[in-house]
Design a protein around this motif. Structure first.
Motif, PDB file in Angstrom:
ATOM      1  N   PHE A  51       0.832  -1.197   0.000  1.00  0.00           N
ATOM      2  CA  PHE A  51       0.000   0.000   0.000  1.00  0.00           C
ATOM      3  C   PHE A  51       0.872   1.255   0.000  1.00  0.00           C
ATOM      4  O   PHE A  51       0.605   2.213  -0.731  1.00  0.00           O
ATOM      5  N   ALA A  52       1.932   1.259   0.789  1.00  0.00           N
ATOM      6  CA  ALA A  52       2.849   2.404   0.830  1.00  0.00           C
ATOM      7  C   ALA A  52       3.488   2.639  -0.538  1.00  0.00           C
ATOM      8  O   ALA A  52       3.596   3.790  -0.998  1.00  0.00           O
ATOM      9  N   ASP A  53       3.902   1.561  -1.207  1.00  0.00           N
ATOM     10  CA  ASP A  53       4.506   1.686  -2.533  1.00  0.00           C
ATOM     11  C   ASP A  53       3.497   2.232  -3.540  1.00  0.00           C
ATOM     12  O   ASP A  53       3.832   3.066  -4.387  1.00  0.00           O
ATOM     13  N   PHE A  54       2.252   1.750  -3.455  1.00  0.00           N
ATOM     14  CA  PHE A  54       1.199   2.227  -4.352  1.00  0.00           C
ATOM     15  C   PHE A  54       0.946   3.711  -4.136  1.00  0.00           C
ATOM     16  O   PHE A  54       0.830   4.484  -5.105  1.00  0.00           O
ATOM     17  N   MET A  55       0.878   4.145  -2.880  1.00  0.00           N
ATOM     18  CA  MET A  55       0.636   5.551  -2.589  1.00  0.00           C
ATOM     19  C   MET A  55       1.762   6.436  -3.124  1.00  0.00           C
ATOM     20  O   MET A  55       1.507   7.519  -3.662  1.00  0.00           O
TER      21      MET A  55
END
Length: 314
Positions: free
Chosen positions: A290-294
């Motif tokens: 999720f952090a990478d996607f954000m």
């Protein structure tokens, strides 16, 4: 609204979290799609973890009010946030932002994504994406697309489309969707990009024509409408995403518990059916994913905002 799970005293006695009510802050008004999704999360967390999850609505400032409140909250797992695509947009859009998405939050889970649909009037002569792009190119600057306001995710979806398709069209901002849809039907504007739940009823009623939809697959409610990739534009994607966020510094064990619980919730048939009704595709995965996607989303929207010279000085 408070959601609690009864009948799990043994589990709660053994686990330190949650030992008291947890607040899930939703930076939107009650009753809308985001609110419904947040309440679905709260219900699922209460069911999986026990305890009470209280939903609190704090709308204002394009989610900035609610985001800031959670950014400043004690990082103990008892104040959480329904994060949205605005968290990827606002850092580049607002000159004065009183929180730092990368430093003040920990992403817990990418819960779901609402596809965006490109729609036109049913009277439009263009019935396909290629046909519409050809029409726009033949009329540079003369065709309009509407949105619910400057800097909204659907406004930026239109700006991203302009960049990817290399076309020139004019943005028209509205205060709400009702007049925008009325003007589209009436021909005052030629197209809009909007989330599926906002336009599917009009499409089914024959009042609007769907050209293409973002995402990897077609919408169940619009099986005859191709994805942008199928229509010849695989590089275009503008999802309205939803996820659970916590203040930076929240104990990793609590983040892991919340992540595991909502991943389990996303496998439940009742949850999947409710998401379908809300027009949201389930995602799930790890906090790191999720952090990478954000981060990727923030880079995408920063370029769109910079290239289109958009800013809001607040």
């Amino acid at each position: 609204m408070a959601v609690s799970a009864m009948g799990a005293p043994h589990a709660m006695a053994q686990e330190a979290y949650p030992a008291r009510p947890v607040t899930l802050l939703i930076p939107y008004t009650a009753g809308g799609g985001s609110d419904n999704l947040g309440r679905l999360m709260a219900t699922g967390l209460a069911r999986k973890l026990g305890g009470t999850f209280v939903v609190e609505n704090k709308p204002g400032g394009s989610t900035n009010l609610g985001n800031e409140l959670v950014a400043r909250a004690k990082p103990d797992g008892y104040t959480l946030l329904l994060g949205q695509v605005t968290m990827s947009i606002n850092p580049s859009l607002y000159k004065q932002l009183r929180y730092d998405v990368a430093k003040d939050f920990v992403p817990v889970i990418y819960f779901g994504s609402a596809p965006v649909v490109l729609v036109t009037s049913p009277n439009s002569k263009s019935t396909t994406l290629n046909g519409l792009m050809a029409e726009i190119k033949a009329n540079p600057g003369k065709m309009n697309f509407g949105s619910g306001g400057v800097g909204t995710s659907v406004h930026l979806a239109g700006e991203l489309f302009k960049s990817k398709a290399q076309v020139d069209m004019t943005h028209v901002a509205y205060r709400g969707s009702s007049q925008m849809v009325a003007d589209l039907i009436g021909g005052q504007i030629q197209m809009i990009f909007n989330t599926a739940p906002s336009v599917v009823p009009f499409i089914k009623a024959g009042q609007l024509r769907a050209i293409a939809v973002t995402g990897a697959k077609r919408l169940a409610d619009l099986p005859d409408v191709p994805t942008f990739a199928e229509a010849g534009m695989p590089s275009f994607d503008a999802p309205s995403w939803y996820g659970l966020m916590a203040p930076a510094g929240t104990p990793p064990a609590i983040v892991a518990r919340l992540n595991q619980a909502l991943n389990e919730v996303l496998k439940e048939p009742a949850t999947l059916e409710r998401l379908r009704q809300l027009g949201v595709d389930p995602v799930g995965g790890t906090s790191r994913q999720f952090a990478d996607f954000m981060a990727q989303q923030q880079d995408t929207w920063a370029k769109v905002i910079r290239d289109a010279s958009i800013s809001i000085d607040e």
